[in-house]
Every structure is written in structure tokens, then in C-alpha cells.
Design an enzyme around this catalytic site. Structure first.
Site, PDB file in Angstrom:
ATOM      1  N   CYS A  12     -11.974   3.308  -1.054  1.00  0.00           N
ATOM      2  CA  CYS A  12     -10.686   3.760  -0.517  1.00  0.00           C
ATOM      3  C   CYS A  12     -10.440   2.938   0.733  1.00  0.00           C
ATOM      4  O   CYS A  12     -11.364   2.744   1.539  1.00  0.00           O
ATOM      5  CB  CYS A  12     -10.746   5.253  -0.179  1.00  0.00           C
ATOM      6  SG  CYS A  12      -9.319   5.843   0.775  1.00  0.00           S
ATOM      7  N   HIS A  27      -9.046   3.613   3.392  1.00  0.00           N
ATOM      8  CA  HIS A  27      -9.240   4.317   4.666  1.00  0.00           C
ATOM      9  C   HIS A  27     -10.706   4.287   5.124  1.00  0.00           C
ATOM     10  O   HIS A  27     -10.984   4.409   6.317  1.00  0.00           O
ATOM     11  CB  HIS A  27      -8.841   5.796   4.545  1.00  0.00           C
ATOM     12  CG  HIS A  27      -7.370   6.047   4.596  1.00  0.00           C
ATOM     13  ND1 HIS A  27      -6.546   5.835   3.525  1.00  0.00           N
ATOM     14  CD2 HIS A  27      -6.568   6.509   5.594  1.00  0.00           C
ATOM     15  CE1 HIS A  27      -5.308   6.162   3.852  1.00  0.00           C
ATOM     16  NE2 HIS A  27      -5.286   6.566   5.099  1.00  0.00           N
ATOM     17  N   GLU A  44      -6.805  10.172   9.114  1.00  0.00           N
ATOM     18  CA  GLU A  44      -5.399  10.171   9.547  1.00  0.00           C
ATOM     19  C   GLU A  44      -5.200  11.013  10.815  1.00  0.00           C
ATOM     20  O   GLU A  44      -4.250  10.806  11.550  1.00  0.00           O
ATOM     21  CB  GLU A  44      -4.493  10.637   8.403  1.00  0.00           C
ATOM     22  CG  GLU A  44      -4.603   9.704   7.188  1.00  0.00           C
ATOM     23  CD  GLU A  44      -3.266   9.275   6.616  1.00  0.00           C
ATOM     24  OE1 GLU A  44      -2.324  10.077   6.655  1.00  0.00           O
ATOM     25  OE2 GLU A  44      -3.170   8.120   6.115  1.00  0.00           O
ATOM     26  N   CYS A  83      -4.170  -0.848  -2.420  1.00  0.00           N
ATOM     27  CA  CYS A  83      -4.141   0.599  -2.659  1.00  0.00           C
ATOM     28  C   CYS A  83      -4.881   0.826  -3.965  1.00  0.00           C
ATOM     29  O   CYS A  83      -4.556   0.205  -4.991  1.00  0.00           O
ATOM     30  CB  CYS A  83      -2.688   1.044  -2.759  1.00  0.00           C
ATOM     31  SG  CYS A  83      -2.440   2.707  -3.388  1.00  0.00           S
ATOM     32  N   ASP A 107       0.855  -1.186   0.000  1.00  0.00           N
ATOM     33  CA  ASP A 107       0.000   0.000   0.000  1.00  0.00           C
ATOM     34  C   ASP A 107       0.888   1.231   0.000  1.00  0.00           C
ATOM     35  O   ASP A 107       2.049   1.179   0.404  1.00  0.00           O
ATOM     36  CB  ASP A 107      -0.906   0.011   1.250  1.00  0.00           C
ATOM     37  CG  ASP A 107      -1.811   1.230   1.277  1.00  0.00           C
ATOM     38  OD1 ASP A 107      -2.404   1.544   0.229  1.00  0.00           O
ATOM     39  OD2 ASP A 107      -1.909   1.893   2.327  1.00  0.00           O
ATOM     40  N   SER A 108       0.318   2.338  -0.425  1.00  0.00           N
ATOM     41  CA  SER A 108       1.069   3.599  -0.419  1.00  0.00           C
ATOM     42  C   SER A 108       1.338   4.075   1.006  1.00  0.00           C
ATOM     43  O   SER A 108       2.203   4.913   1.213  1.00  0.00           O
ATOM     44  CB  SER A 108       0.279   4.659  -1.176  1.00  0.00           C
ATOM     45  OG  SER A 108      -0.966   4.862  -0.545  1.00  0.00           O
TER      46      SER A 108
END
Lengths: 275, 275
Positions: free
Chosen positions: A184, A186, A151, A72, A9-10
Site C-alpha cells: 500500500c 501509505h 492519514e 495506487c 492515485d486515488s
């Protein structure tokens, strides 16, 4: 088959895929690389994303992984075809599993997709859906506020509800979608907030859950499942700040799972060479 | 990739898998064989089931299918390994997809399985579940009344509710399961009745839906998906009474779908030889 599953993943978003892999495939050992030093990939060129992705893949191939999960969305959109073409192990991205699950769940053929600006601009989900089923009504929307909010650790509460409402309510009023893809990695961390905003009549599709499920399917098809009873110790690598990566891992994984994880710094080949 | 997907079943139950394949993979052509003349397979010996299954498979291989779906729990339990070993095309059964979906959905790791006596006695679902995740609490129960009731066309209403209640309520009281696998291809036709009896807190897993979803996964992995826009005419074959098979197909498929289906009598090789 005690070889590990590799996950790239990034940054840290792919840890939601890891969390689902640990839950759905508890006998499998995982090796994760998060390229937090160069995150996010969204605004980068296709060539850059391809180069960075291949560096992570080379790092994992040296560890003799039996399957690769590209956790990702941006890396999936730009490199999945090339990875599938050049690797002899099975490769899965996060986009197609979400698309297939949405097709399974929708009753009225009206599907929403939310993701980062890069993912929505790439039309990767729309293409994946239309490739399989042409008669779908699809509505895609970028939600650039969601990743920075997650985040910062804001996933529930009045602030999170406010941001999610502003992003999603106009979309929900416009279309009668019964299925919404969280496009996504996240976004699963915002799932309960998103569900409270869109209502229980809308099925939320978590790419992370669906990718873990399809990893299980593919391992079985390829006779690569580990059937022996083990308590694997998973290896996590970050290219960036170790402390920050540990803090985020603690937030995502429960204490019992944290005991099954080692976290180290990864030095990818290209980065080493350029020093 | 305009070659068809082959689907086999001991009778008509597999038509629920076909219905889901038509919905989730509308560009794919299907060829179905239902061995209604020798249905049910449940009480038959392993050797007989294997022989009959291979006769249907040979019939389909002559039609150059690109993938095989074993849409029958008994045939899956007894022949899947042998089919996978000997065929060069991908093969999927109905048991593993249901098991994987249940693992994805359960939150409390307590899973129920209902099926025919043969399926429950074979422990095929329990094995498939435990193979992947050892720490599951599993409760399996045969529901021998369900298939005859569905074949009489009773799927809703007071009679159906009564039969389902008698079968499931004792099981639901005993265990706090949050996920229930409909481990028989007939049971999706009872889905709304079962849901009303077990309550909305229990997620029902339809093996038919999940098998169609995983067929999509495997076709993509093997580069076998048909991406061109077509309106396929599906071919259904029955080894038994044509009239009865047509009546049941009309009950399962909507008018629009019925226009996309031709129904013929199949003569399998072994049966021909023995005349």
C-alpha cells in the site's frame, strides 16, 4: 526528453511514489493527480475505479506525458491491463515491481504481503508472485487500521507501535517469512515502525521505492530518460480540498523539495460534464 | 512464450547472472555462451570485443532467443548501444541495473564502485550513475586481484579476507560511502567476504542479482514472460575447454540446478571460417 512522467492515485498515498521518483530520477519532471475527492477507491466497484482512473489518465494525456505510473494498488489491480492495451506510452503499476523485488530478496521463499482489504482480496500480489515463481510460500494480511492512522499523522510512537504490533505479530509468529511487501502506498510512511516490530531479519519491500526504480529501467529501455541537467518544477493536482492536500504534501516532502512543487485543483472531464 | 533468454559472457563470470535468472525467473529457459577460449575481454581492443560479442549474439539468434542479456561488463561497455540499435529483441547489460539499484539504496548519495581495470577505466558505471543523478559522490576502484583469486576457487577464508582488505580498506577509510557496487560478475562469489570487510552498514549491490531482476521487468513489459509451469533444461555453451567449464559450473550451481543444465562446446561462425 523533457516531457513529464504522469503519476495517478486515488488520493495522497501515491505521493510516496512521487517522493521516490524525485529522489531516484531527479532530472525528470512529474505531474501528479490525486483523486482525493473520491478517495478511497478500495470499497468501490471495478467499473467505478476504471472510469475514475481513465478520467485522470485523459487529464494527463492532454499534458503530453511520456510515461504513466499508476501509484495506487486498487487502480493497478483493476485497470493496468486495459491501460497497457490502449495507451501508446509505457505504463507501470505498483504491484509487479514490489513482487519482483520480493522474489529478488527472499532467501527462504517465504513472503508476506500487507495491504488494504481491497488489495489483499484481489490476490493481485499473490498472482503476480506465483506467475513468476510457483514454489513460493505466501501469507497475505489486510491491515485496515494503517491508512486511517497514517492519514491522522500517526506514524511513530507508542500508539503506532501498538497498532502495528496487533496487526503483524500474530502473522510473524505463524510464518518464518524473511521478506514483507508493504503493499500500500501509505505504508512506507510507517516503515521504521514496522521494521522495529518485525525485526531486522525481515526485509521490507516498499512498492513505492521499487516502482520508482522500475520507472527508471523502463525509461532507459524506451530511450525516454532526460539526461540534461534541469531543476524541474513538478505539478501536483488534487480533485478535492486544496488546503488539506497542501498540508499532507508538507508532511511528506522536505522544504527543499516543496520549493519544486506547484499544487493546483484539477477538474476532470467527467466531473465537469456532470455539473 | 517458451523461447529462451540468451546470455553471453567473455567466460564464466556471467554464470552468476545465470544463477540469479534461474532463481528469480524459474519458468524461463536460458541459453548461455561463455567465450572462455578468448577470455578475458578486459585487455582487448574495442573492435575485438565488438566482433567477439556479435559472434556470440549471431550464435544465439539462430536459436531464436526472445531477449539478450549481456552478462559481461566489458562487452556491455563496448557493445550495448550497437546491440540495442540493431536487434529487434530487448537487450540488457549488467551496468545500468547495478547503477539504478545503487541510486535506490544510497541514503547519503555516496557510492563506491569496484570492478576490473577495464570496467573502471571505461567510466561506464560513473556515466550511468551521473546520467540519472548528477549530485552523487562516486568513488571507483579497480581490484585486479579479485578475478584471478575467484578463478582459483578462493572465495572465503584468511587469504580471501587479506586480499579484499588490502583492496578495500583504504577506500573505505577515505569515503563515507553507504553503497558499494560489485561491478564485475565474478564478485558476487566474494560477497560474504567483502561484506565482512566493509561492515554491515554498507549495502552491497550485485550487478548479477539486479540484472536478473530487470530482465524480469522487461519481459513483463514486452509481454514475453513464460507463465506456464515448466522445468526448463538450460543450455550452456563454452568456446573453450569443456572440462574446466563443467568444473566451474559445479562450483557455482547446486546439485538440483546442475540436473537442469546441459553443457556443450560452441563453435562460433567467425572461428569456424578462420580454420
Amino acid at each position: 526528453m523533457k516531457r513529464a512522467i504522469g503519476v495517478i492515485d486515488s488520493g495522497v498515498g501515491g505521493l510516496t511514489v512521487v517522493s521516490e521518483l524525485m529522489r531516484q530520477l531527479p532530472k525528470e519532471k512529474l505531474i501528479y493527480v490525486g483523486d482525493t475527492a473520491r478517495c478511497p477507491y478500495g470499497p468501490r466497484s471495478k467499473e467505478e475505479v476504471q472510469q475514475f482512473t481513465w478520467e485522470m489518465v485523459d487529464f494527463l494525456l492532454e499534458k503530453d506525458i511520456k510515461m504513466l505510473v499508476v501509484a495506487c494498488n486498487t487502480a493497478t489491480a483493476f485497470t493496468l491491463d486495459s491501460l497497457k492495451k490502449h495507451l501508446s506510452i509505457p505504463v507501470i503499476g505498483v504491484i509487479q515491481p514490489g513482487a519482483r523485488a520480493a522474489i529478488k530478496f527472499t532467501k527462504n521463499n517465504c513472503i508476506g504481503i500487507i495491504g488494504t482489504e481491497g488489495t489483499i482480496r484481489s490476490h493481485a500480489y499473490t498472482d503476480a508472485l506465483k506467475n513468476i515463481k510457483a514454489e513460493l510460500d505466501i501469507y497475505a494480511k489486510a491491515c485496515p487500521m494503517f491508512v486511517p492512522m497514517v492519514e491522522q499523522g500517526i506514524m511513530e510512537g507508542p500508539k503506532a507501535i501498538q497498532v502495528v504490533k496487533e496487526a503483524l505479530l500474530p502473522m510473524m509468529k505463524q510464518k518464518q517469512m524473511d521478506t514483507l511487501i508493504l503493499g500500500c502506498t501509505h505504508y512506507p510512511l510507517l516503515k521504521s515502525t514496522i521494521q522495529s516490530v518485525v525485526g531486522t531479519n525481515v526485509t521490507l519491500i516498499s512498492s513505492s521505492e521499487e516502482t520508482a526504480r522500475e520507472t527508471s529501467t523502463i525509461l532507459e529501455m524506451q530511450h525516454l530518460l532526460n539526461h540534461t541537467e534541469v531543476f524541474p518544477i513538478h505539478q501536483f493536482y488534487t480533485t478535492g480540498d486544496l488546503e488539506m492536500f497542501m498540508q499532507i504534501s508538507e508532511r511528506i516532502f522536505k522544504e527543499r523539495n516543496l520549493q519544486m512543487i506547484t499544487i493546483k485543483k484539477a477538474v476532470l472531464h467527467q466531473m465537469q460534464d456532470s455539473k
